[in-house]
Design a protein around this motif. Structure first.
Motif, PDB file in Angstrom:
ATOM      1  N   LEU A  64       0.822  -1.196   0.000  1.00  0.00           N
ATOM      2  CA  LEU A  64       0.000   0.000   0.000  1.00  0.00           C
ATOM      3  C   LEU A  64       0.866   1.260   0.000  1.00  0.00           C
ATOM      4  CD1 LEU A  64      -2.928   1.042   0.164  1.00  0.00           C
ATOM      5  CD2 LEU A  64      -2.650   1.071   2.644  1.00  0.00           C
ATOM      6  N   LEU A  65       1.904   1.275   0.819  1.00  0.00           N
ATOM      7  CA  LEU A  65       2.808   2.425   0.862  1.00  0.00           C
ATOM      8  C   LEU A  65       3.564   2.585  -0.455  1.00  0.00           C
ATOM      9  CD1 LEU A  65       4.244   2.169   4.468  1.00  0.00           C
ATOM     10  CD2 LEU A  65       2.617   3.849   3.596  1.00  0.00           C
ATOM     11  N   LEU A  66       3.996   1.485  -1.039  1.00  0.00           N
ATOM     12  CA  LEU A  66       4.714   1.548  -2.309  1.00  0.00           C
ATOM     13  C   LEU A  66       3.824   2.110  -3.409  1.00  0.00           C
ATOM     14  CD1 LEU A  66       7.205   0.888  -4.049  1.00  0.00           C
ATOM     15  CD2 LEU A  66       6.188  -1.349  -4.433  1.00  0.00           C
ATOM     16  N   TRP A  67       2.600   1.607  -3.531  1.00  0.00           N
ATOM     17  CA  TRP A  67       1.694   2.096  -4.569  1.00  0.00           C
ATOM     18  C   TRP A  67       1.292   3.544  -4.311  1.00  0.00           C
ATOM     19  CZ3 TRP A  67       1.462   0.318  -9.157  1.00  0.00           C
ATOM     20  CH2 TRP A  67       1.713  -1.021  -9.410  1.00  0.00           C
ATOM     21  N   GLY A  68       1.157   3.918  -3.054  1.00  0.00           N
ATOM     22  CA  GLY A  68       0.867   5.315  -2.731  1.00  0.00           C
ATOM     23  C   GLY A  68       2.005   6.222  -3.148  1.00  0.00           C
ATOM     24  N   PHE A  69       3.238   5.782  -2.917  1.00  0.00           N
ATOM     25  CA  PHE A  69       4.414   6.560  -3.303  1.00  0.00           C
ATOM     26  C   PHE A  69       4.492   6.688  -4.823  1.00  0.00           C
ATOM     27  CE2 PHE A  69       8.998   6.711  -4.327  1.00  0.00           C
ATOM     28  CZ  PHE A  69       9.278   7.939  -3.758  1.00  0.00           C
ATOM     29  N   VAL A  70       4.234   5.592  -5.545  1.00  0.00           N
ATOM     30  CA  VAL A  70       4.262   5.626  -7.011  1.00  0.00           C
ATOM     31  C   VAL A  70       3.181   6.569  -7.544  1.00  0.00           C
ATOM     32  CG1 VAL A  70       3.855   4.235  -9.086  1.00  0.00           C
ATOM     33  CG2 VAL A  70       5.327   3.359  -7.270  1.00  0.00           C
ATOM     34  N   ALA A  71       1.992   6.500  -6.956  1.00  0.00           N
ATOM     35  CA  ALA A  71       0.910   7.387  -7.383  1.00  0.00           C
ATOM     36  C   ALA A  71       1.267   8.846  -7.125  1.00  0.00           C
ATOM     37  CB  ALA A  71      -0.385   7.022  -6.656  1.00  0.00           C
ATOM     38  N   PHE A  72       1.881   9.122  -5.984  1.00  0.00           N
ATOM     39  CA  PHE A  72       2.305  10.488  -5.680  1.00  0.00           C
ATOM     40  C   PHE A  72       3.336  10.974  -6.688  1.00  0.00           C
ATOM     41  CE2 PHE A  72       5.414  13.306  -3.668  1.00  0.00           C
ATOM     42  CZ  PHE A  72       4.595  14.403  -3.436  1.00  0.00           C
ATOM     43  N   LEU A  73       4.303  10.131  -7.048  1.00  0.00           N
ATOM     44  CA  LEU A  73       5.317  10.526  -8.020  1.00  0.00           C
ATOM     45  C   LEU A  73       4.696  10.837  -9.375  1.00  0.00           C
ATOM     46  CD1 LEU A  73       8.355   8.161  -7.367  1.00  0.00           C
ATOM     47  CD2 LEU A  73       8.171  10.601  -6.906  1.00  0.00           C
ATOM     48  N   ILE A  74       3.762  10.008  -9.808  1.00  0.00           N
ATOM     49  CA  ILE A  74       3.101  10.255 -11.091  1.00  0.00           C
ATOM     50  C   ILE A  74       2.321  11.564 -11.043  1.00  0.00           C
ATOM     51  CG2 ILE A  74       1.287   9.407 -12.639  1.00  0.00           C
ATOM     52  CD1 ILE A  74       2.291   6.562 -11.936  1.00  0.00           C
ATOM     53  N   TYR A  75       1.589  11.781  -9.958  1.00  0.00           N
ATOM     54  CA  TYR A  75       0.823  13.027  -9.794  1.00  0.00           C
ATOM     55  C   TYR A  75       1.759  14.232  -9.786  1.00  0.00           C
ATOM     56  CZ  TYR A  75      -2.001  16.626  -7.579  1.00  0.00           C
ATOM     57  OH  TYR A  75      -2.639  17.798  -7.288  1.00  0.00           O
ATOM     58  N   PHE A  76       2.855  14.112  -9.035  1.00  0.00           N
ATOM     59  CA  PHE A  76       3.819  15.205  -8.908  1.00  0.00           C
ATOM     60  C   PHE A  76       4.444  15.531 -10.257  1.00  0.00           C
ATOM     61  CE2 PHE A  76       8.019  16.792  -7.190  1.00  0.00           C
ATOM     62  CZ  PHE A  76       7.509  17.967  -6.663  1.00  0.00           C
ATOM     63  N   MET A  77       4.813  14.505 -11.023  1.00  0.00           N
ATOM     64  CA  MET A  77       5.426  14.743 -12.326  1.00  0.00           C
ATOM     65  C   MET A  77       4.415  15.298 -13.333  1.00  0.00           C
ATOM     66  SD  MET A  77       8.218  11.729 -12.878  1.00  0.00           S
ATOM     67  CE  MET A  77       7.211  10.348 -12.437  1.00  0.00           C
ATOM     68  N   ALA A  78       3.153  14.921 -13.203  1.00  0.00           N
ATOM     69  CA  ALA A  78       2.142  15.378 -14.156  1.00  0.00           C
ATOM     70  C   ALA A  78       1.751  16.832 -13.921  1.00  0.00           C
ATOM     71  CB  ALA A  78       0.909  14.484 -14.069  1.00  0.00           C
ATOM     72  N   PHE A  79       1.626  17.217 -12.659  1.00  0.00           N
ATOM     73  CA  PHE A  79       1.113  18.546 -12.357  1.00  0.00           C
ATOM     74  C   PHE A  79       2.167  19.547 -11.924  1.00  0.00           C
ATOM     75  CE2 PHE A  79      -2.635  15.847 -11.957  1.00  0.00           C
ATOM     76  CZ  PHE A  79      -3.496  16.527 -12.785  1.00  0.00           C
ATOM     77  N   ARG A  80       3.375  19.094 -11.577  1.00  0.00           N
ATOM     78  CA  ARG A  80       4.467  19.997 -11.210  1.00  0.00           C
ATOM     79  C   ARG A  80       5.773  19.483 -11.809  1.00  0.00           C
ATOM     80  NH1 ARG A  80       4.214  23.403  -6.234  1.00  0.00           N
ATOM     81  NH2 ARG A  80       6.322  23.537  -6.992  1.00  0.00           N
ATOM     82  N   PRO A  81       5.871  19.467 -13.145  1.00  0.00           N
ATOM     83  CA  PRO A  81       7.066  18.883 -13.767  1.00  0.00           C
ATOM     84  C   PRO A  81       8.351  19.626 -13.424  1.00  0.00           C
ATOM     85  CG  PRO A  81       5.682  19.940 -15.415  1.00  0.00           C
ATOM     86  CD  PRO A  81       4.920  19.946 -14.127  1.00  0.00           C
ATOM     87  N   ASP A  82       8.290  20.948 -13.273  1.00  0.00           N
ATOM     88  CA  ASP A  82       9.502  21.692 -12.917  1.00  0.00           C
ATOM     89  C   ASP A  82       9.973  21.328 -11.517  1.00  0.00           C
ATOM     90  OD1 ASP A  82       9.532  22.965 -15.358  1.00  0.00           O
ATOM     91  OD2 ASP A  82       8.366  24.680 -14.637  1.00  0.00           O
ATOM     92  N   GLY A  83       9.034  21.237 -10.596  1.00  0.00           N
ATOM     93  CA  GLY A  83       9.381  20.853  -9.224  1.00  0.00           C
ATOM     94  C   GLY A  83       9.918  19.436  -9.161  1.00  0.00           C
ATOM     95  N   ALA A  84       9.310  18.538  -9.935  1.00  0.00           N
ATOM     96  CA  ALA A  84       9.772  17.148  -9.961  1.00  0.00           C
ATOM     97  C   ALA A  84      11.183  17.064 -10.531  1.00  0.00           C
ATOM     98  CB  ALA A  84       8.815  16.293 -10.778  1.00  0.00           C
ATOM     99  N   ALA A  85      11.448  17.833 -11.582  1.00  0.00           N
ATOM    100  CA  ALA A  85      12.791  17.820 -12.180  1.00  0.00           C
ATOM    101  C   ALA A  85      13.826  18.336 -11.183  1.00  0.00           C
ATOM    102  CB  ALA A  85      12.806  18.670 -13.438  1.00  0.00           C
TER     103      ALA A  85
END
Length: 55
Positions: free
Chosen positions: A8-29
């Motif tokens: 559950l924690l792993l999938w939550g982390f993966v979902a957060f990373l995808i969300y972060f990269m989709a909506f804040r690509p500069d911050g993710a970079a």
């Protein structure tokens, strides 16, 4: 820790990373650049330490 909680924690982390990269690509970079720089500094320090041991 139960296996279910780990998954559950792993999938939550993966979902957060995808969300972060989709909506804040500069911050993710910037975050990934910072992580890469930290890993390179650790590797450089370890290399310097091992070199000091050999000389």
């Amino acid at each position: 820790m139960p296996v279910f909680v780990k998954k559950l924690l792993l999938w939550g982390f993966v979902a957060f990373l995808i969300y972060f990269m989709a909506f804040r690509p500069d911050g993710a970079a910037q975050m990934f650049k910072g992580i890469g720089a930290a890993l390179m500094a650790i590797a450089q320090g370890l290399g310097d330490f091992l070199t000091s041991l050999m000389t």
